[in-house]
Write an enzyme that holds these catalytic residues in place. Sequence first.
Site, PDB file in Angstrom:
ATOM      1  N   ASP A  68       5.741   4.782   5.360  1.00  0.00           N
ATOM      2  CA  ASP A  68       6.716   3.696   5.596  1.00  0.00           C
ATOM      3  C   ASP A  68       6.972   2.382   4.855  1.00  0.00           C
ATOM      4  OD1 ASP A  68       4.111   2.927   6.586  1.00  0.00           O
ATOM      5  OD2 ASP A  68       4.899   1.900   8.391  1.00  0.00           O
ATOM      6  N   HIS A  69       6.061   2.459   3.860  1.00  0.00           N
ATOM      7  CA  HIS A  69       6.163   1.344   2.859  1.00  0.00           C
ATOM      8  C   HIS A  69       6.598   1.743   1.344  1.00  0.00           C
ATOM      9  CE1 HIS A  69       4.322  -1.774   5.340  1.00  0.00           C
ATOM     10  NE2 HIS A  69       3.720  -0.584   5.891  1.00  0.00           N
ATOM     11  N   HIS A  73       0.906  -1.296  -0.033  1.00  0.00           N
ATOM     12  CA  HIS A  73       0.086  -0.033  -0.057  1.00  0.00           C
ATOM     13  C   HIS A  73       0.979   1.139  -0.146  1.00  0.00           C
ATOM     14  CE1 HIS A  73       1.030  -0.791   4.216  1.00  0.00           C
ATOM     15  NE2 HIS A  73       0.430   0.594   4.574  1.00  0.00           N
ATOM     16  N   HIS A  75       1.271   4.051   2.446  1.00  0.00           N
ATOM     17  CA  HIS A  75       1.610   4.899   3.431  1.00  0.00           C
ATOM     18  C   HIS A  75       3.274   4.744   3.447  1.00  0.00           C
ATOM     19  CE1 HIS A  75      -2.180   3.726   6.052  1.00  0.00           C
ATOM     20  NE2 HIS A  75      -2.226   4.748   5.273  1.00  0.00           N
ATOM     21  N   HIS A 107      -6.804  -3.131   5.544  1.00  0.00           N
ATOM     22  CA  HIS A 107      -6.251  -2.120   6.212  1.00  0.00           C
ATOM     23  C   HIS A 107      -6.969  -1.067   6.091  1.00  0.00           C
ATOM     24  CE1 HIS A 107      -3.015  -0.105   8.224  1.00  0.00           C
ATOM     25  NE2 HIS A 107      -2.641   0.473   6.954  1.00  0.00           N
ATOM     26  N   ASP A 135       0.390  -4.995   7.630  1.00  0.00           N
ATOM     27  CA  ASP A 135      -0.759  -3.671   7.721  1.00  0.00           C
ATOM     28  C   ASP A 135      -2.256  -4.302   7.359  1.00  0.00           C
ATOM     29  OD1 ASP A 135       0.617  -0.861   7.449  1.00  0.00           O
ATOM     30  OD2 ASP A 135       1.923  -2.620   7.294  1.00  0.00           O
TER      31      ASP A 135
END
Length: 312
Positions: free
Chosen positions: A65-66, A61, A63, A138, A206
Amino acid sequence: MLDVCLLGTGGMMPLPYRFLTSMMARCDGSSLLIDCGEGTQVALRQKGWSPKPVDVICFTHYHADHISGLPGFLLTMGNAERTEPVTMIGPRGLERVVGALRTIAPELPFPIRCIELGEQRQQFKLGPFVIDAYRVNHNVACYGYAVSIPRAGRFDVERARAQGVPMKAWSRLQKGETLEMDGVTYTPDMVLGPDRRGLKVAYCTDTRPLPVIAEYAKDADLFICEGMYGEPGKEEKAKGYKHMTMYEAAELGRRAQPKEMWLTHYSPSLTHPDDYIGNVRKIFPRAKAARDGWTLELTFDDEADPVRKDER
């Protein structure tokens, strides 16, 4: 053989001792990356692996941090003189997100091909990898992945001779090609036995626990799964933010029965995941609290045992 390295195990924000989420797999000269959190290229350099052979990048996904490490990673690939195309896979909106991130990485010596996921389940064959993507739960569109290396059956000389398959066709048929010679069509099933067990790595972060996660992780050689919280009393927080506790992840492992399970994507508050692994193993004994840089060399069943290099 399939080499797997968990480059980063952190969620939300990088820490001095923990990189953000990313995993790399290597097979037959091709590499596949899942997620690219901030610092991924640093983790890769510390591991001594090259970004140049990365042919596929999958995103769970979008976000930060990814995916926030993507611009720097692409520039590093370009500096490594890569010119071959790179395929990216992710939820709908991938092309828009990658285009925005490339504002700070506009000139690359290789083209990028985007595949946007819209179905609940989709499968792709790219290079040596068979990639299964499946929708999870998520607070934004998010997918888990299973990466497999299939393995054809053994070459059967007697079957080939009995069916009059010319020897000059054997090698190509063994590689899975269908070919025509002197007006006759020859197919791989004429010379190969039943498919043998391949290799499989399942990867999921997640999400709340779902049966589909255990389905795709079933009998995997390695199951890498989010275990964001280990401390008591975090269950409601996990539900509210649509994450998993280490114990919920272990229950998925118990259902799936992989050969080995690594927990990852730890909350910044979870400074010592090993403190909780004893209770986790009461649910699934093969679960481990992974650390940055863990590597596993997977081999086929009739070859050498898997080799683990847990230290960076």
